[in-house]
Design an enzyme around this catalytic site. Structure first.
Site, PDB file in Angstrom:
ATOM      1  CB  ALA A 150     -20.885   2.916 -11.754  1.00 25.07           C
ATOM      2  CG  LEU A 388      -4.241  -4.244  -2.365  1.00 21.39           C
ATOM      3  CD1 LEU A 388      -4.204  -5.697  -3.038  1.00 21.39           C
ATOM      4  CD2 LEU A 388      -2.690  -4.265  -1.712  1.00 21.39           C
TER       5      LEU A 388
END
Ligand code: NHW
Ligand code: EN5
Length: 388
Positions: A150, A388
Protein backbone atom coordinates in the site's frame (compact mmCIF):
# COMPACT_ATOMS: atom_id res chain seq x y z
CA UNK A 1 3.29 3.25 15.09
CA UNK A 2 2.80 4.59 11.53
CA UNK A 3 6.22 4.20 9.88
CA UNK A 4 4.85 5.19 6.46
CA UNK A 5 2.44 7.94 7.41
CA UNK A 6 4.97 9.58 9.75
CA UNK A 7 7.16 10.14 6.66
CA UNK A 8 4.39 11.94 4.71
CA UNK A 9 3.26 15.58 4.64
CA UNK A 10 0.07 15.03 6.62
CA UNK A 11 -1.00 16.33 10.04
CA UNK A 12 0.78 14.27 12.71
CA UNK A 13 -0.73 13.17 16.03
CA UNK A 14 2.09 14.87 17.95
CA UNK A 15 1.12 18.25 16.43
CA UNK A 16 -2.60 17.98 17.20
CA UNK A 17 -3.04 20.78 19.74
CA UNK A 18 -0.30 23.02 18.29
CA UNK A 19 -1.99 26.31 17.38
CA UNK A 20 1.29 27.90 16.18
CA UNK A 21 1.22 25.79 12.99
CA UNK A 22 -0.30 27.70 10.08
CA UNK A 23 -3.31 26.51 8.07
CA UNK A 24 -2.42 25.55 4.48
CA UNK A 25 0.14 23.49 2.56
CA UNK A 26 2.55 21.54 4.78
CA UNK A 27 5.33 21.53 2.17
CA UNK A 28 5.79 23.67 -0.97
CA UNK A 29 5.55 22.22 -4.50
CA UNK A 30 8.74 20.70 -5.92
CA UNK A 31 9.91 22.24 -9.23
CA UNK A 32 8.38 19.91 -11.85
CA UNK A 33 11.73 18.78 -13.35
CA UNK A 34 12.67 17.52 -9.87
CA UNK A 35 9.63 15.22 -9.63
CA UNK A 36 10.78 11.63 -9.98
CA UNK A 37 10.32 10.65 -13.64
CA UNK A 38 10.31 6.84 -13.23
CA UNK A 39 7.72 4.78 -11.32
CA UNK A 40 8.58 3.53 -7.83
CA UNK A 41 10.04 0.04 -7.61
CA UNK A 42 7.69 -2.83 -6.92
CA UNK A 43 8.81 -6.24 -5.66
CA UNK A 44 10.26 -7.94 -8.78
CA UNK A 45 7.32 -10.28 -9.47
CA UNK A 46 4.93 -7.31 -10.01
CA UNK A 47 4.54 -4.58 -12.64
CA UNK A 48 2.63 -1.30 -12.91
CA UNK A 49 -0.26 -0.96 -15.34
CA UNK A 50 -2.23 2.15 -16.23
CA UNK A 51 -5.84 1.04 -16.28
CA UNK A 52 -7.84 2.21 -19.29
CA UNK A 53 -11.34 2.45 -17.81
CA UNK A 54 -12.80 2.96 -21.33
CA UNK A 55 -11.83 -0.63 -22.06
CA UNK A 56 -14.46 -3.21 -21.20
CA UNK A 57 -11.78 -5.84 -20.42
CA UNK A 58 -9.84 -3.53 -18.06
CA UNK A 59 -13.04 -2.41 -16.36
CA UNK A 60 -13.99 -6.07 -15.81
CA UNK A 61 -10.61 -6.83 -14.24
CA UNK A 62 -10.88 -3.87 -11.85
CA UNK A 63 -14.45 -4.81 -10.99
CA UNK A 64 -13.43 -8.41 -10.24
CA UNK A 65 -10.52 -7.33 -8.01
CA UNK A 66 -12.69 -4.94 -6.00
CA UNK A 67 -15.67 -7.32 -5.80
CA UNK A 68 -13.50 -9.93 -4.09
CA UNK A 69 -11.07 -7.73 -2.12
CA UNK A 70 -12.43 -4.24 -1.36
CA UNK A 71 -13.85 -2.78 1.89
CA UNK A 72 -15.76 -4.96 4.38
CA UNK A 73 -17.50 -4.09 7.64
CA UNK A 74 -15.77 -4.96 10.91
CA UNK A 75 -17.44 -8.38 11.13
CA UNK A 76 -16.81 -9.29 7.47
CA UNK A 77 -20.51 -9.75 6.72
CA UNK A 78 -20.72 -7.29 3.80
CA UNK A 79 -18.32 -6.09 1.11
CA UNK A 80 -18.77 -3.01 -1.10
CA UNK A 81 -19.73 -4.07 -4.61
CA UNK A 82 -19.29 -0.97 -6.79
CA UNK A 83 -20.72 -1.73 -10.25
CA UNK A 84 -18.78 -1.29 -13.50
CA UNK A 85 -21.02 1.60 -14.55
CA UNK A 86 -20.37 3.23 -11.19
CA UNK A 87 -16.59 2.80 -11.50
CA UNK A 88 -16.61 4.32 -14.98
CA UNK A 89 -18.60 7.28 -13.66
CA UNK A 90 -16.48 7.72 -10.54
CA UNK A 91 -13.19 7.54 -12.45
CA UNK A 92 -13.93 9.66 -15.52
CA UNK A 93 -15.13 13.07 -14.29
CA UNK A 94 -14.29 16.28 -16.20
CA UNK A 95 -10.53 16.63 -16.69
CA UNK A 96 -9.65 13.17 -15.38
CA UNK A 97 -6.19 11.69 -16.00
CA UNK A 98 -5.89 8.13 -17.24
CA UNK A 99 -2.44 7.98 -15.61
CA UNK A 100 -4.11 8.26 -12.18
CA UNK A 101 -5.90 4.90 -12.58
CA UNK A 102 -3.14 2.61 -11.41
CA UNK A 103 -3.02 -1.16 -11.24
CA UNK A 104 -0.42 -3.73 -10.25
CA UNK A 105 -0.17 -7.04 -12.09
CA UNK A 106 1.71 -10.26 -11.41
CA UNK A 107 4.27 -10.31 -14.27
CA UNK A 108 4.00 -14.05 -14.93
CA UNK A 109 0.21 -14.45 -14.93
CA UNK A 110 -0.82 -10.82 -15.72
CA UNK A 111 -3.37 -11.10 -12.90
CA UNK A 112 -4.46 -7.71 -11.50
CA UNK A 113 -3.70 -7.76 -7.76
CA UNK A 114 -3.78 -4.13 -6.61
CA UNK A 115 -5.38 -0.84 -7.55
CA UNK A 116 -5.49 2.83 -6.54
CA UNK A 117 -7.06 5.83 -8.24
CA UNK A 118 -7.14 9.58 -8.23
CA UNK A 119 -9.51 12.02 -9.90
CA UNK A 120 -9.04 15.79 -10.03
CA UNK A 121 -11.27 18.05 -7.93
CA UNK A 122 -11.27 21.65 -6.82
CA UNK A 123 -11.77 21.64 -3.06
CA UNK A 124 -12.42 24.83 -1.11
CA UNK A 125 -10.95 25.09 2.39
CA UNK A 126 -12.42 28.27 3.95
CA UNK A 127 -11.78 30.98 1.28
CA UNK A 128 -9.12 29.07 -0.66
CA UNK A 129 -9.95 26.81 -3.61
CA UNK A 130 -7.23 24.17 -3.96
CA UNK A 131 -6.66 21.85 -6.94
CA UNK A 132 -6.58 18.40 -5.43
CA UNK A 133 -6.74 14.72 -6.26
CA UNK A 134 -9.48 12.66 -4.66
CA UNK A 135 -7.91 9.29 -3.90
CA UNK A 136 -10.14 6.22 -3.77
CA UNK A 137 -10.37 2.48 -4.49
CA UNK A 138 -7.06 1.58 -2.85
CA UNK A 139 -7.13 -2.20 -2.83
CA UNK A 140 -4.57 -4.97 -2.38
CA UNK A 141 -5.59 -8.57 -3.04
CA UNK A 142 -6.32 -10.44 0.20
CA UNK A 143 -3.42 -12.87 -0.39
CA UNK A 144 -0.92 -9.99 -0.67
CA UNK A 145 -1.82 -8.05 2.47
CA UNK A 146 0.64 -6.74 5.06
CA UNK A 147 3.58 -6.77 2.62
CA UNK A 148 3.86 -2.95 2.57
CA UNK A 149 2.45 -2.77 -0.97
CA UNK A 150 0.00 0.00 0.00
CA UNK A 151 2.73 2.59 0.77
CA UNK A 152 4.26 1.97 -2.68
CA UNK A 153 0.83 2.39 -4.32
CA UNK A 154 0.29 5.64 -2.43
CA UNK A 155 3.74 6.99 -3.32
CA UNK A 156 3.17 6.12 -6.99
CA UNK A 157 -0.20 7.84 -7.20
CA UNK A 158 1.34 10.83 -5.39
CA UNK A 159 4.13 10.99 -7.98
CA UNK A 160 1.66 10.87 -10.88
CA UNK A 161 -0.48 13.58 -9.25
CA UNK A 162 2.66 15.73 -8.80
CA UNK A 163 3.46 15.30 -12.52
CA UNK A 164 0.20 17.17 -13.22
CA UNK A 165 1.37 19.98 -10.91
CA UNK A 166 -1.12 19.08 -8.17
CA UNK A 167 0.19 18.95 -4.60
CA UNK A 168 -2.81 18.22 -2.35
CA UNK A 169 -5.31 15.37 -2.03
CA UNK A 170 -8.51 14.45 -0.18
CA UNK A 171 -9.47 10.92 0.88
CA UNK A 172 -11.62 9.04 3.35
CA UNK A 173 -11.06 5.78 5.20
CA UNK A 174 -12.75 3.64 7.80
CA UNK A 175 -9.43 3.37 9.67
CA UNK A 176 -7.69 6.02 11.76
CA UNK A 177 -4.57 7.42 10.13
CA UNK A 178 -2.52 10.57 10.82
CA UNK A 179 -4.74 12.66 11.12
CA UNK A 180 -8.44 13.12 10.33
CA UNK A 181 -9.82 16.60 9.55
CA UNK A 182 -13.10 15.20 10.88
CA UNK A 183 -14.67 11.88 11.84
CA UNK A 184 -18.20 11.13 10.67
CA UNK A 185 -20.77 8.57 11.77
CA UNK A 186 -22.71 6.36 9.34
CA UNK A 187 -26.49 6.27 9.86
CA UNK A 188 -28.88 3.80 8.28
CA UNK A 189 -32.58 4.06 7.45
CA UNK A 190 -34.25 0.67 6.90
CA UNK A 191 -36.41 0.50 3.77
CA UNK A 192 -36.75 -3.29 3.65
CA UNK A 193 -36.43 -4.23 7.34
CA UNK A 194 -37.31 -7.90 6.88
CA UNK A 195 -34.41 -8.49 4.48
CA UNK A 196 -32.02 -6.37 6.57
CA UNK A 197 -32.76 -8.51 9.60
CA UNK A 198 -32.59 -11.77 7.60
CA UNK A 199 -29.11 -10.96 6.32
CA UNK A 200 -27.79 -9.67 9.66
CA UNK A 201 -27.52 -6.03 8.63
CA UNK A 202 -29.85 -5.04 11.44
CA UNK A 203 -31.53 -6.71 14.41
CA UNK A 204 -35.04 -6.86 15.68
CA UNK A 205 -35.22 -4.22 18.41
CA UNK A 206 -36.02 -5.15 21.99
CA UNK A 207 -39.77 -5.69 22.47
CA UNK A 208 -40.32 -5.47 18.69
CA UNK A 209 -41.98 -8.03 16.45
CA UNK A 210 -41.29 -8.31 12.72
CA UNK A 211 -44.71 -6.92 11.82
CA UNK A 212 -44.33 -3.93 14.17
CA UNK A 213 -40.88 -3.30 12.67
CA UNK A 214 -42.24 -3.40 9.11
CA UNK A 215 -44.97 -0.97 10.10
CA UNK A 216 -42.47 1.35 11.83
CA UNK A 217 -40.45 1.77 8.61
CA UNK A 218 -43.42 2.02 6.20
CA UNK A 219 -43.31 5.00 3.84
CA UNK A 220 -46.00 6.64 1.70
CA UNK A 221 -46.10 5.58 -1.97
CA UNK A 222 -46.18 9.21 -3.16
CA UNK A 223 -43.81 12.08 -2.42
CA UNK A 224 -45.24 15.01 -0.44
CA UNK A 225 -43.60 18.06 -1.99
CA UNK A 226 -45.41 19.93 -4.78
CA UNK A 227 -43.06 20.41 -7.73
CA UNK A 228 -40.78 17.49 -6.72
CA UNK A 229 -39.33 15.86 -9.83
CA UNK A 230 -36.27 14.16 -11.29
CA UNK A 231 -33.41 16.48 -12.31
CA UNK A 232 -33.05 16.95 -16.09
CA UNK A 233 -30.19 18.22 -18.29
CA UNK A 234 -31.72 21.71 -18.64
CA UNK A 235 -31.60 22.06 -14.82
CA UNK A 236 -27.79 22.02 -14.68
CA UNK A 237 -27.32 25.83 -14.50
CA UNK A 238 -29.99 26.31 -11.81
CA UNK A 239 -28.77 23.35 -9.73
CA UNK A 240 -25.19 24.61 -9.98
CA UNK A 241 -26.22 28.04 -8.64
CA UNK A 242 -28.31 26.50 -5.84
CA UNK A 243 -25.57 24.07 -4.79
CA UNK A 244 -22.68 26.59 -4.98
CA UNK A 245 -24.61 29.01 -2.83
CA UNK A 246 -25.45 26.27 -0.32
CA UNK A 247 -21.96 24.75 -0.06
CA UNK A 248 -20.43 28.18 0.79
CA UNK A 249 -21.42 27.79 4.43
CA UNK A 250 -19.22 24.72 5.04
CA UNK A 251 -15.53 24.94 5.88
CA UNK A 252 -14.54 22.27 3.34
CA UNK A 253 -16.53 21.60 0.17
CA UNK A 254 -16.07 20.92 -3.53
CA UNK A 255 -16.07 23.95 -5.85
CA UNK A 256 -18.51 22.59 -8.44
CA UNK A 257 -19.00 24.28 -11.82
CA UNK A 258 -21.66 23.37 -14.38
CA UNK A 259 -19.51 20.64 -15.94
CA UNK A 260 -19.02 19.04 -12.53
CA UNK A 261 -22.73 19.21 -11.74
CA UNK A 262 -23.57 17.68 -15.10
CA UNK A 263 -21.18 14.82 -14.42
CA UNK A 264 -21.73 14.22 -10.69
CA UNK A 265 -25.40 15.04 -10.28
CA UNK A 266 -27.36 14.45 -13.48
CA UNK A 267 -29.27 11.20 -12.94
CA UNK A 268 -27.49 8.13 -14.28
CA UNK A 269 -29.41 4.88 -14.12
CA UNK A 270 -28.25 2.61 -11.28
CA UNK A 271 -25.48 5.07 -10.39
CA UNK A 272 -26.84 8.42 -9.20
CA UNK A 273 -30.36 9.76 -8.63
CA UNK A 274 -31.18 13.46 -8.25
CA UNK A 275 -34.43 15.26 -7.61
CA UNK A 276 -35.35 18.88 -7.24
CA UNK A 277 -38.25 21.07 -6.30
CA UNK A 278 -39.44 23.43 -9.01
CA UNK A 279 -41.77 26.02 -7.54
CA UNK A 280 -45.21 25.49 -9.16
CA UNK A 281 -45.73 29.30 -9.11
CA UNK A 282 -42.38 30.79 -10.11
CA UNK A 283 -40.67 27.74 -11.67
CA UNK A 284 -37.59 28.53 -9.57
CA UNK A 285 -35.47 25.56 -8.47
CA UNK A 286 -35.60 25.88 -4.69
CA UNK A 287 -34.48 22.51 -3.28
CA UNK A 288 -32.43 19.53 -4.35
CA UNK A 289 -31.60 16.02 -3.11
CA UNK A 290 -29.50 13.16 -4.44
CA UNK A 291 -28.19 9.71 -3.62
CA UNK A 292 -25.80 7.25 -5.25
CA UNK A 293 -26.19 3.49 -5.65
CA UNK A 294 -23.63 1.29 -3.93
CA UNK A 295 -24.63 -2.35 -3.42
CA UNK A 296 -22.77 -4.62 -1.02
CA UNK A 297 -22.18 -8.34 -1.43
CA UNK A 298 -23.65 -10.30 1.43
CA UNK A 299 -20.98 -12.77 2.51
CA UNK A 300 -22.12 -16.28 3.31
CA UNK A 301 -25.89 -15.84 3.27
CA UNK A 302 -28.17 -18.57 1.91
CA UNK A 303 -31.09 -16.46 0.79
CA UNK A 304 -29.61 -13.25 -0.58
CA UNK A 305 -26.38 -12.26 -2.35
CA UNK A 306 -26.63 -8.45 -2.50
CA UNK A 307 -27.80 -5.61 -0.36
CA UNK A 308 -29.04 -2.64 -2.37
CA UNK A 309 -27.97 0.55 -0.59
CA UNK A 310 -28.57 4.20 -1.48
CA UNK A 311 -26.07 6.72 -0.05
CA UNK A 312 -27.11 10.29 0.63
CA UNK A 313 -25.05 12.60 -1.62
CA UNK A 314 -25.68 16.38 -1.89
CA UNK A 315 -28.92 17.88 -0.57
CA UNK A 316 -30.01 21.52 -0.52
CA UNK A 317 -33.10 22.93 1.11
CA UNK A 318 -34.14 26.58 0.85
CA UNK A 319 -38.00 26.33 0.83
CA UNK A 320 -38.90 22.73 1.56
CA UNK A 321 -38.05 21.68 5.12
CA UNK A 322 -35.01 19.37 4.90
CA UNK A 323 -36.78 16.52 6.67
CA UNK A 324 -39.68 16.63 4.20
CA UNK A 325 -37.26 16.75 1.26
CA UNK A 326 -35.30 13.78 2.63
CA UNK A 327 -38.49 11.87 3.36
CA UNK A 328 -39.31 12.29 -0.34
CA UNK A 329 -35.81 10.98 -1.15
CA UNK A 330 -36.53 7.93 1.05
CA UNK A 331 -39.81 7.37 -0.81
CA UNK A 332 -38.00 7.48 -4.16
CA UNK A 333 -35.31 5.08 -2.88
CA UNK A 334 -37.99 2.69 -1.60
CA UNK A 335 -39.77 2.88 -4.98
CA UNK A 336 -36.49 1.99 -6.68
CA UNK A 337 -36.25 -1.09 -4.49
CA UNK A 338 -33.32 -0.07 -2.27
CA UNK A 339 -33.07 -2.06 0.98
CA UNK A 340 -31.43 0.69 3.03
CA UNK A 341 -30.68 4.42 2.79
CA UNK A 342 -27.34 5.41 4.32
CA UNK A 343 -26.15 8.87 5.32
CA UNK A 344 -23.24 10.49 7.14
CA UNK A 345 -23.71 13.18 9.77
CA UNK A 346 -22.17 15.78 7.39
CA UNK A 347 -23.68 19.15 6.40
CA UNK A 348 -27.17 19.55 7.93
CA UNK A 349 -27.91 15.82 8.01
CA UNK A 350 -28.08 15.70 11.84
CA UNK A 351 -31.32 17.69 11.61
CA UNK A 352 -33.27 14.89 9.87
CA UNK A 353 -31.55 11.63 10.86
CA UNK A 354 -33.40 10.88 14.10
CA UNK A 355 -36.76 12.21 12.97
CA UNK A 356 -36.69 10.10 9.79
CA UNK A 357 -35.82 6.93 11.79
CA UNK A 358 -32.20 6.55 10.80
CA UNK A 359 -30.16 4.66 13.39
CA UNK A 360 -26.38 4.94 13.99
CA UNK A 361 -24.31 2.24 12.32
CA UNK A 362 -21.21 0.49 13.64
CA UNK A 363 -19.00 2.22 11.06
CA UNK A 364 -17.22 5.56 11.10
CA UNK A 365 -15.69 7.47 8.23
CA UNK A 366 -12.56 9.58 8.72
CA UNK A 367 -11.80 12.40 6.27
CA UNK A 368 -8.20 13.35 5.40
CA UNK A 369 -6.26 15.94 3.44
CA UNK A 370 -2.75 15.25 2.10
CA UNK A 371 -0.25 18.12 2.32
CA UNK A 372 -2.79 20.57 3.75
CA UNK A 373 -3.16 21.39 7.43
CA UNK A 374 -6.35 22.68 8.99
CA UNK A 375 -6.06 24.49 12.31
CA UNK A 376 -8.70 22.53 14.26
CA UNK A 377 -10.60 19.30 13.83
CA UNK A 378 -13.88 20.12 12.08
CA UNK A 379 -17.28 19.07 13.28
CA UNK A 380 -18.97 16.76 10.73
CA UNK A 381 -21.62 19.48 10.23
CA UNK A 382 -18.85 21.84 9.06
CA UNK A 383 -17.97 19.45 6.23
CA UNK A 384 -19.67 19.91 2.84
CA UNK A 385 -17.89 17.07 1.00
CA UNK A 386 -19.10 13.55 0.15
CA UNK A 387 -16.63 11.13 -1.46
CA UNK A 388 -17.83 7.94 -3.17
S1 NHW B 1 -10.41 3.68 2.08
C1 NHW B 1 -10.49 2.01 1.51
C2 NHW B 1 -9.15 1.34 1.49
N1 NHW B 1 -9.27 -0.02 0.99
C3 NHW B 1 -9.69 -1.06 1.71
O1 NHW B 1 -9.91 -0.97 2.91
C4 NHW B 1 -9.85 -2.37 0.95
C5 NHW B 1 -9.48 -3.59 1.75
N2 NHW B 1 -8.12 -3.46 2.26
C6 NHW B 1 -7.02 -3.51 1.47
O2 NHW B 1 -7.08 -3.65 0.27
C7 NHW B 1 -10.77 4.61 0.54
C8 NHW B 1 -5.69 -3.32 2.18
O3 NHW B 1 -5.84 -3.62 3.55
C9 NHW B 1 -5.10 -1.91 1.99
C10 NHW B 1 -3.83 -1.78 2.83
C11 NHW B 1 -4.74 -1.68 0.53
C12 NHW B 1 -6.08 -0.83 2.46
N3 NHW B 1 -5.52 4.44 3.52
O4 NHW B 1 0.43 -2.75 2.30
P1 NHW B 1 0.33 -2.69 3.77
C13 NHW B 1 -9.45 4.84 -0.19
O5 NHW B 1 -9.16 4.13 -1.13
C14 NHW B 1 -1.51 2.05 5.66
C15 NHW B 1 -4.26 4.85 3.67
O6 NHW B 1 1.24 -3.58 4.52
P2 NHW B 1 -2.34 -3.79 3.54
C16 NHW B 1 -8.55 5.96 0.26
C17 NHW B 1 -1.24 1.54 7.05
O7 NHW B 1 -1.58 2.52 8.02
N4 NHW B 1 -3.30 4.12 4.26
O8 NHW B 1 -1.18 -2.92 4.27
C18 NHW B 1 -7.07 5.59 0.13
C19 NHW B 1 0.25 1.24 6.97
O9 NHW B 1 1.00 2.45 7.07
P3 NHW B 1 1.68 2.86 8.47
C20 NHW B 1 -3.65 2.90 4.70
O10 NHW B 1 -3.37 -4.07 4.55
C21 NHW B 1 -6.19 6.72 0.60
C22 NHW B 1 0.40 0.72 5.55
O11 NHW B 1 -0.75 1.21 4.83
C23 NHW B 1 -4.95 2.40 4.57
O12 NHW B 1 -1.75 -4.94 2.81
C24 NHW B 1 -4.72 6.46 0.38
C25 NHW B 1 0.41 -0.78 5.52
O13 NHW B 1 0.57 -1.18 4.21
C26 NHW B 1 -5.91 3.23 3.95
N5 NHW B 1 -7.18 2.85 3.80
O14 NHW B 1 -2.93 -2.77 2.47
C27 NHW B 1 -3.86 7.62 0.79
N6 NHW B 1 -4.99 1.17 5.09
O15 NHW B 1 2.26 4.22 8.29
C28 NHW B 1 -3.83 8.71 -0.23
C29 NHW B 1 -3.76 0.91 5.54
O16 NHW B 1 0.56 2.84 9.48
C30 NHW B 1 -2.89 9.85 0.12
N7 NHW B 1 -2.95 1.95 5.32
O17 NHW B 1 2.72 1.82 8.77
C31 NHW B 1 -2.86 10.95 -0.93
C32 NHW B 1 -2.09 10.50 -2.16
C33 NHW B 1 -2.17 11.58 -3.30
C34 NHW B 1 -1.35 12.81 -2.93
C35 NHW B 1 -1.32 13.86 -4.04
C36 NHW B 1 -0.55 15.05 -3.76
C1 EN5 C 1 -14.25 5.15 0.89
N1 EN5 C 1 -15.15 5.87 0.01
O1 EN5 C 1 -18.45 -0.59 8.28
C2 EN5 C 1 -15.00 4.42 1.94
N2 EN5 C 1 -20.30 -0.04 7.17
O2 EN5 C 1 -22.20 1.75 9.67
C3 EN5 C 1 -14.10 3.46 2.67
N3 EN5 C 1 -22.88 -1.26 9.30
O3 EN5 C 1 -22.89 -0.87 7.11
C4 EN5 C 1 -14.37 3.39 4.14
N4 EN5 C 1 -20.83 -5.32 11.38
O4 EN5 C 1 -24.41 -0.71 11.36
C5 EN5 C 1 -15.63 2.70 4.50
N5 EN5 C 1 -26.16 -1.89 10.68
C6 EN5 C 1 -15.86 2.47 5.96
C7 EN5 C 1 -17.14 1.72 6.18
C8 EN5 C 1 -17.02 0.25 5.91
C9 EN5 C 1 -18.33 -0.48 5.90
C10 EN5 C 1 -19.01 -0.39 7.22
C11 EN5 C 1 -21.10 0.11 8.36
C12 EN5 C 1 -21.45 1.58 8.55
C13 EN5 C 1 -22.37 -0.73 8.20
C14 EN5 C 1 -24.15 -1.94 9.31
C15 EN5 C 1 -24.01 -3.44 9.26
C16 EN5 C 1 -23.22 -4.00 10.40
C17 EN5 C 1 -23.00 -5.46 10.25
C18 EN5 C 1 -22.12 -5.96 11.35
C19 EN5 C 1 -24.92 -1.47 10.56
C20 EN5 C 1 -27.08 -1.46 11.69
C21 EN5 C 1 -28.26 -0.82 10.99
C22 EN5 C 1 -29.42 -0.48 11.93
C23 EN5 C 1 -30.68 -0.23 11.10
C24 EN5 C 1 -31.83 0.10 11.98
C25 EN5 C 1 -31.52 1.27 12.87
C26 EN5 C 1 -30.25 1.06 13.67
C27 EN5 C 1 -29.09 0.75 12.77
Amino acid sequence: RHKFWESQPVGQFKDLGDTSLPEGPIEPPTPLPEVKQEPYNLPSQYEWVTCDMDSKEMCDEVYNLLTANYVEDDENMFRFNYTKEFLQWALRPPGYYRSWHIGVRVKSSKKLVAFITGVPARIRVRETVVNMAEINFLCVHKKLRSKRLAPVMIKEVTRRVHLENIWQAAYTAGVVLPTPITTCQYWHRSLNPKKLIDVGFSRLGARMTMSRTIKLYKLPDQTATAGFRKMEPHDVPAVTRLLRNYLKQFIVSPDFDENDVEHWLLPKENVVDSFLVESPETHEITDFCSFYTLPSSILGCQNYSTLKAAYSYYNVSTRTPLNQLMNDALIMAKRKDFDVFNALDVMHNETFLKELKFGPGDGKLHYYLYNYRTRHMLRPSELGLVLL
